[in-house]
Design a protein around this motif. Sequence first.
Motif, PDB file in Angstrom:
ATOM      1  N   ALA A  43     -32.059  14.826 -27.934  1.00 53.12           N
ATOM      2  CA  ALA A  43     -32.268  16.208 -27.506  1.00 53.12           C
ATOM      3  C   ALA A  43     -30.960  16.939 -27.293  1.00 53.12           C
ATOM      4  O   ALA A  43     -30.047  16.434 -26.633  1.00 53.12           O
ATOM      5  CB  ALA A  43     -33.078  16.231 -26.207  1.00 53.12           C
ATOM      6  N   SER A 101     -33.606  27.807 -29.820  1.00 51.94           N
ATOM      7  CA  SER A 101     -34.546  26.693 -29.770  1.00 51.94           C
ATOM      8  C   SER A 101     -34.698  26.166 -28.347  1.00 51.94           C
ATOM      9  O   SER A 101     -33.716  25.878 -27.664  1.00 51.94           O
ATOM     10  CB  SER A 101     -34.075  25.557 -30.686  1.00 51.94           C
ATOM     11  N   GLY A 138     -36.650  23.397 -27.663  1.00 50.89           N
ATOM     12  CA  GLY A 138     -36.923  21.963 -27.711  1.00 50.89           C
ATOM     13  C   GLY A 138     -38.381  21.608 -27.476  1.00 50.89           C
ATOM     14  O   GLY A 138     -38.757  20.431 -27.539  1.00 50.89           O
ATOM     15  N   SER A 181     -36.966  17.918 -35.847  1.00 55.13           N
ATOM     16  CA  SER A 181     -37.402  19.261 -35.457  1.00 55.13           C
ATOM     17  C   SER A 181     -36.298  20.049 -34.754  1.00 55.13           C
ATOM     18  O   SER A 181     -36.503  21.209 -34.400  1.00 55.13           O
ATOM     19  CB  SER A 181     -38.623  19.171 -34.539  1.00 55.13           C
ATOM     20  N   ALA A 182     -35.132  19.431 -34.558  1.00 54.14           N
ATOM     21  CA  ALA A 182     -34.024  20.129 -33.897  1.00 54.14           C
ATOM     22  C   ALA A 182     -33.486  21.257 -34.770  1.00 54.14           C
ATOM     23  O   ALA A 182     -33.504  21.181 -35.998  1.00 54.14           O
ATOM     24  CB  ALA A 182     -32.899  19.150 -33.569  1.00 54.14           C
ATOM     25  N   GLY A 226     -40.161  19.515 -30.328  1.00 50.83           N
ATOM     26  CA  GLY A 226     -39.698  18.129 -30.402  1.00 50.83           C
ATOM     27  C   GLY A 226     -40.172  17.298 -29.227  1.00 50.83           C
ATOM     28  O   GLY A 226     -40.546  16.123 -29.382  1.00 50.83           O
ATOM     29  N   ALA A 237     -34.713  17.205 -31.203  1.00 50.83           N
ATOM     30  CA  ALA A 237     -35.281  18.403 -30.572  1.00 50.83           C
ATOM     31  C   ALA A 237     -34.182  19.301 -30.030  1.00 50.83           C
ATOM     32  O   ALA A 237     -33.091  18.838 -29.678  1.00 50.83           O
ATOM     33  CB  ALA A 237     -36.221  18.003 -29.430  1.00 50.83           C
TER      34      ALA A 237
END
Length: 401
Positions: A234, A211, A213, A273-274, A216, A194
């Motif tokens: 993360a 982003s 996060g 998803s990062a 995520g 994320a």
Amino acid sequence: MLQGKKIVLGVSGGIAAYKAADLTSKLVQAGAEVRVIMTESALKFVGGTTFQALSRQPVYTDTFKEHDSTQIQHIDVADWADLFLIAPATANIIGKLAHGIADDMLSTTLLATEAPVYIAPAMNVHMYSHPSVISNLKKLDQWGFRFIEPGEGYLACGYVGKGRLEEPQTIVSVLQHQSTQSLSLSGKRVLITAGPTREKIDPVRYFTNPSSGKMGFALARQAAALGADTTLIAGPVDLDTPRGVNRVDVVTAQDMYEQVLSRYDASDLVIKSAAVADYRPKQVFDQKMKKSPGDYTVEMERTHDILQELGERKRHQYLIGFAAETQDLEYYGEQKLVKKNLDAIVMNNIAEQGSGFSTDTNASVYLAKDGKRVDWPLMSKDELAANILQMASEALVGEES
């Protein structure tokens, strides 16, 4: 679906407490074993004897009134619960829970339980929309608490609007539905990435992206709720760690590469998803660069393509990637699905209003390598995360059968 479930029902002090009596009856009829905790204010609306008769269990009203001298009451009840439900949940109990206040039996037991907690708010429409209440609800949501949203209609205070406790049968139906999914990822190891990465130029400057996060973290929160052993890697974000999630903080693309690869072989489901930087400065300065006349050029070099390498190394893992595009969404997404050897891809058009980086919502297209496709309209990232994990859990079950 609730047969044999041990449910603690917390009743706080609002007029909707009368509905909690009907709720208790319906939960017992559904096969659940129910223990009721009432606040002092709740007792001013409905007597404890009512709940004792309906639940056929003792009713807890006082932290210091021990029913069994061999047990510490609030710990025993907290450990006993399979599921914890607060209905009605007033602004007061929501505020206490969000700020770790434990000054009565209900708030103390809530802090001690590790069971999933469902919150069914009920209050005046203006109270429900107050910034402090909204802030507390958001905080609890980020921590992994689950909500049964209030309905709209005529309120006891005379106003019409959102704030009415959801009907008891609807609450029971929600719990029944959740119970069927509650263990769908039990025993699975889920790895999620994320947020952004930061690639330094010097001690005070770096390249990054917007982003937040949130996607995520929503995925990690939902995976843990479904019983998975969840690890969240993360980048630099300002978000609270979801309950039950093992969080690993990283900064650079290289950091994320190393942490993901070290855990990949042991994972069953991997969702990347990062938004990892594709390039980083080739030269990083130890001291702050000073301004000088004219332009300055930064030479960049490629970072590891983490998703590509995961696809190449894939054996038993179910691998899901994300594609954030501003145009030709499906063309680029389908290419990425094949090129990276993914099992599925979630495609987001970040140019669409309300979708993409830093928002609380997303509109997405889910495409699996077997051709299964789902178009999801704009929805909260938690709703989207739940949908993604539902698709993934079904695929994992299919692979095992």
